[in-house]
Design an enzyme around this catalytic site. Structure first.
Site, PDB file in Angstrom:
ATOM      1  N   HIS A 306      17.305   2.582 -29.404  1.00  0.00           N
ATOM      2  CA  HIS A 306      17.768   1.301 -28.875  1.00  0.00           C
ATOM      3  C   HIS A 306      16.713   0.239 -29.156  1.00  0.00           C
ATOM      4  CE1 HIS A 306      19.372  -1.671 -26.049  1.00  0.00           C
ATOM      5  NE2 HIS A 306      20.475  -0.971 -26.085  1.00  0.00           N
ATOM      6  N   ASP A 363      25.989   5.127 -25.834  1.00  0.00           N
ATOM      7  CA  ASP A 363      27.066   5.692 -26.660  1.00  0.00           C
ATOM      8  C   ASP A 363      26.984   7.204 -26.813  1.00  0.00           C
ATOM      9  OD1 ASP A 363      26.643   2.727 -28.503  1.00  0.00           O
ATOM     10  OD2 ASP A 363      28.375   3.245 -27.274  1.00  0.00           O
TER      11      ASP A 363
HETATM   12  C1  SDX Z   1      24.469  -0.359 -28.503  1.00  0.00           C
HETATM   13  O1  SDX Z   1      21.368  -4.169 -28.025  1.00  0.00           O
HETATM   14  C2  SDX Z   1      22.090  -3.632 -27.126  1.00  0.00           C
HETATM   15  O2  SDX Z   1      21.896  -3.856 -25.951  1.00  0.00           O
HETATM   16  C3  SDX Z   1      23.235  -2.750 -27.640  1.00  0.00           C
HETATM   17  C4  SDX Z   1      23.989  -1.956 -26.587  1.00  0.00           C
HETATM   18  C5  SDX Z   1      24.813  -2.855 -25.664  1.00  0.00           C
HETATM   19  O3  SDX Z   1      25.121  -2.419 -24.541  1.00  0.00           O
HETATM   20  O4  SDX Z   1      25.226  -3.965 -26.145  1.00  0.00           O
HETATM   21  O5  SDX Z   1      23.082  -1.191 -25.817  1.00  0.00           O
HETATM   22  C6  SDX Z   1      24.998  -0.989 -27.257  1.00  0.00           C
HETATM   23  O6  SDX Z   1      24.690  -0.890 -29.561  1.00  0.00           O
HETATM   24  C7  SDX Z   1      23.622   0.885 -28.407  1.00  0.00           C
HETATM   25  C8  SDX Z   1      23.100   1.371 -29.799  1.00  0.00           C
HETATM   26  C9  SDX Z   1      24.193   2.176 -30.500  1.00  0.00           C
HETATM   27  N1  SDX Z   1      23.764   2.481 -31.902  1.00  0.00           N
HETATM   28  C10 SDX Z   1      23.445   3.754 -32.263  1.00  0.00           C
HETATM   29  O7  SDX Z   1      23.393   4.704 -31.486  1.00  0.00           O
HETATM   30  C11 SDX Z   1      23.161   3.901 -33.755  1.00  0.00           C
HETATM   31  C12 SDX Z   1      21.934   4.809 -33.963  1.00  0.00           C
HETATM   32  N2  SDX Z   1      20.734   4.035 -33.531  1.00  0.00           N
HETATM   33  C13 SDX Z   1      20.052   3.273 -34.505  1.00  0.00           C
HETATM   34  O8  SDX Z   1      20.648   2.953 -35.694  1.00  0.00           O
HETATM   35  C14 SDX Z   1      18.993   2.327 -33.936  1.00  0.00           C
HETATM   36  O9  SDX Z   1      18.257   3.042 -33.029  1.00  0.00           O
HETATM   37  C15 SDX Z   1      19.474   1.033 -33.308  1.00  0.00           C
HETATM   38  C16 SDX Z   1      20.391   0.285 -34.204  1.00  0.00           C
HETATM   39  C17 SDX Z   1      20.152   1.290 -31.988  1.00  0.00           C
HETATM   40  C18 SDX Z   1      18.228   0.170 -33.040  1.00  0.00           C
HETATM   41  O10 SDX Z   1      17.730  -0.204 -34.264  1.00  0.00           O
HETATM   42  P1  SDX Z   1      16.311  -0.976 -34.417  1.00  0.00           P
HETATM   43  O11 SDX Z   1      15.835  -1.482 -33.117  1.00  0.00           O
HETATM   44  O12 SDX Z   1      16.464  -1.936 -35.554  1.00  0.00           O
HETATM   45  O13 SDX Z   1      15.325   0.147 -34.802  1.00  0.00           O
HETATM   46  P2  SDX Z   1      15.034   0.657 -36.297  1.00  0.00           P
HETATM   47  O14 SDX Z   1      16.337   0.903 -37.017  1.00  0.00           O
HETATM   48  O15 SDX Z   1      14.051  -0.269 -36.926  1.00  0.00           O
HETATM   49  O16 SDX Z   1      14.341   2.085 -36.026  1.00  0.00           O
HETATM   50  C19 SDX Z   1      12.942   2.180 -35.691  1.00  0.00           C
HETATM   51  C20 SDX Z   1      12.517   3.534 -36.260  1.00  0.00           C
HETATM   52  C21 SDX Z   1      12.888   3.699 -37.728  1.00  0.00           C
HETATM   53  O17 SDX Z   1      11.954   4.588 -38.311  1.00  0.00           O
HETATM   54  P3  SDX Z   1      10.707   3.902 -39.172  1.00  0.00           P
HETATM   55  O18 SDX Z   1      11.367   3.043 -40.251  1.00  0.00           O
HETATM   56  O19 SDX Z   1       9.883   3.123 -38.169  1.00  0.00           O
HETATM   57  O20 SDX Z   1       9.993   5.113 -39.756  1.00  0.00           O
HETATM   58  O21 SDX Z   1      13.223   4.599 -35.562  1.00  0.00           O
HETATM   59  C22 SDX Z   1      14.068   5.285 -36.489  1.00  0.00           C
HETATM   60  C23 SDX Z   1      14.218   4.402 -37.705  1.00  0.00           C
HETATM   61  O22 SDX Z   1      14.444   5.196 -38.867  1.00  0.00           O
HETATM   62  N3  SDX Z   1      15.361   5.483 -35.813  1.00  0.00           N
HETATM   63  C24 SDX Z   1      16.113   6.577 -35.898  1.00  0.00           C
HETATM   64  C25 SDX Z   1      17.227   6.324 -35.074  1.00  0.00           C
HETATM   65  N4  SDX Z   1      17.127   5.109 -34.545  1.00  0.00           N
HETATM   66  C26 SDX Z   1      15.963   4.579 -35.009  1.00  0.00           C
HETATM   67  N5  SDX Z   1      15.940   7.736 -36.568  1.00  0.00           N
HETATM   68  C27 SDX Z   1      16.925   8.659 -36.432  1.00  0.00           C
HETATM   69  N6  SDX Z   1      18.041   8.499 -35.645  1.00  0.00           N
HETATM   70  C28 SDX Z   1      18.215   7.329 -34.973  1.00  0.00           C
HETATM   71  N7  SDX Z   1      19.284   7.164 -34.219  1.00  0.00           N
END
Ligand code: SDX
Length: 429
Positions: A306, A363
């Site tokens: 998140h 989720d």
């Molecule tokens: C919602 O914002 C809100 O409040 C949203 C929400 C709401 O109520 O409105 O809470 C609802 O959208 C919840 C999120 C649902 N999405 C997912 O579950 C999709 C999977 N999660 C990710 O794609 C990610 O964690 C996000 C999109 C939720 C957050 O993305 P960020 O903040 O841009 O973080 P990032 O992609 O830059 O990740 C940081 C690091 C990365 O590694 P590095 O590049 O630093 O090496 O963490 C890793 C990412 O690769 N990472 C994951 C991961 N999520 C982040 N690695 C594996 N699996 C994951 N799910």
């Protein structure tokens, strides 16, 4: 006045610091460009506050979420979605009379114009419910009396609020009936907000649907948890679209489109598809944890991570608890829940997830409950939208009433060619 100092090319700029009621602090850069010619650069707005708001408070480090100051756990335990929607929209818990009138208003605005039913005939049966929902919401503005800024005429604003909050259920349920080739079931005056939705989804001319009170309570809880979440992607979209004085229906329609994305609200559908794929593949969770950690593998653990929560998402904690209760009451032993729990257990003890502070978000478990109460997977994100409409409208109204409100228009850093000439087509290679 708290200030921050910025030293650029030997020149010092002093910028005010604004502090929120929970002691969050921000550097106010509203005058930065005028003073220094500089802008800030923050792709994804991870470090940028777009507004001051008194609606929802999140402490991502401590896993705290409050609507109008009330902890989400208290609302989950004691409130209903309609009462919570009233709290968000009007800024206070309703009296008995106010709640009754609000419920009456929602009943009165539960239908969509008969002309809008024709739109469903144009969609293929395979159309995703979110494609239909965003189209129906935007089109609803063609049938609504509009006040120019959406909020100056209180009575008209309240009518639009009722219309959107009530008929979003009808549009969503109609999209499901269309997908299974069944006749639309109309909303009824004798049913509650949630049981009306369930009835529109599952009642049929040949068999009466009776709402199970446990199912109604589970869905009401899910709607409370999904109602608002400060400046997330879809809410920011609603505010940005609404900042041009576009009407509330079109702004909410943009929120539905943004929510659909699998990185945002669309993740709940992807989580279930992921759990089903792991189950089909023999349930080896370690294999998928390793795939999620592999930089060269596009696989992500959907429902994990998140932008704001760097600790447990308090909503996921509540839903996980409800999962066990709902499945036990339904007499369902869903292997996907066991896989989800194993994934969480393995992930939370894995260095990669610990270091990156990746926890289950809202989720991760919600799809298990939706599935247990009979909601089809493709409808999961539409469920999120039904609840989030209450938060989107609240944020839209706050934006419009903000005396500092201006049209949103971010800047950029240009990295294209400094100069180029027009080449007539005859001379192009
Ligand atoms: C919602 O914002 C809100 O409040 C949203 C929400 C709401 O109520 O409105 O809470 C609802 O959208 C919840 C999120 C649902 N999405 C997912 O579950 C999709 C999977 N999660 C990710 O794609 C990610 O964690 C996000 C999109 C939720 C957050 O993305 P960020 O903040 O841009 O973080 P990032 O992609 O830059 O990740 C940081 C690091 C990365 O590694 P590095 O590049 O630093 O090496 O963490 C890793 C990412 O690769 N990472 C994951 C991961 N999520 C982040 N690695 C594996 N699996 C994951 N799910």
């Amino acid at each position: 006045m708290d200030t921050a100092k910025l030293l650029v090319d030997g020149k010092e700029y002093e910028l005010p610091i604004v502090t929120g009621t929970m002691n969050e602090r921000a550097v106010d850069i509203t005058k930065l460009r005028a003073q220094s010619g500089l802008i800030t650069f923050d792709p994804g707005y991870a470090n940028t506050g777009s507004c001051k708001s008194d609606i929802t408070y999140i402490d991502g480090e401590r896993g705290i979420l409050k609507y109008r100051g009330i902890p989400i756990e208290a609302l989950a335990e004691q409130s209903t979605f309609v009462e919570t929607a009233y709290l968000l929209i009007y800024g206070k818990l309703p009296t008995r009379t106010e709640l009754m009138n609000f419920q009456l208003g929602l009943k009165r605005h539960s239908l969509i114009h008969e002309g809008m039913k024709n739109f469903y005939r144009g969609f293929p049966d395979t159309a995703h419910p979110m494609a239909i929902l965003s189209a129906m919401m935007g089109s609803m503005s063609a049938y609504a009396k509009e006040c120019v800024d959406g909020v100056s005429d209180e009575q008209l604003m309240n009518e639009n609020i009722m219309k959107i909050l009530s008929s979003v259920r009808t549009c969503a349920a109609f999209s499901y009936k269309k997908s299974i080739g069944q006749p639309f079931i109309y909303p009824r005056h004798d049913l509650s907000y949630v049981s009306n939705f369930l009835n529109m989804m599952f009642d049929t001319p040949y068999e009466r649907y009776e709402t199970d009170p446990d199912v109604e309570r589970a869905l009401d809880l899910l709607f409370i948890l999904h109602a608002d979440h400060e400046q997330n992607c879809s809410t920011a979209s609603v505010r940005l679209v609404g900042s041009s004085l576009s009407n509330m229906y079109s702004s909410i329609s943009s929120g539905i489109s943004a929510l659909w994305g699998p990185l945002h609200g669309g993740a709940n559908q992807k989580v279930l598809e992921m759990l089903e794929a792991i189950h089909r593949d023999g349930g080896d969770v370690s294999k998928y944890i390793n795939k999620a950690k592999d930089k060269d593998d596009p696989f992500r653990l959907m429902g994990f991570g998140h932008r704001v929560y760097k600790n447990h998402d308090p909503r996921a904690t509540v839903i996980k608890g409800a999962c066990d209760k709902v499945l036990a009451k339904q007499g369902v032993n869903d292997p996907l829940l066991n896989i989800a729990k194993q994934l969480e257990e393995v992930a939370l003890s894995d260095e990669y997830f610990i270091e990156k502070k990746l926890y289950p978000n809202i989720d991760f478990y919600s799809g298990i409950i939706y599935k247990a109460i009979g909601i089809p997977t493709e409808m999961f994100t539409a469920m999120f939208a039904i609840a989030r409409v209450s938060g989107w409208m609240t944020q839209f109204i706050e934006m419009r009433r903000d005396p500092m409100h201006r049209i949103g228009r971010p800047r950029q850093i240009y990295i294209g060619q400094p100069e180029a000439s027009y080449i007539p087509i005859a001379d192009r290679k």
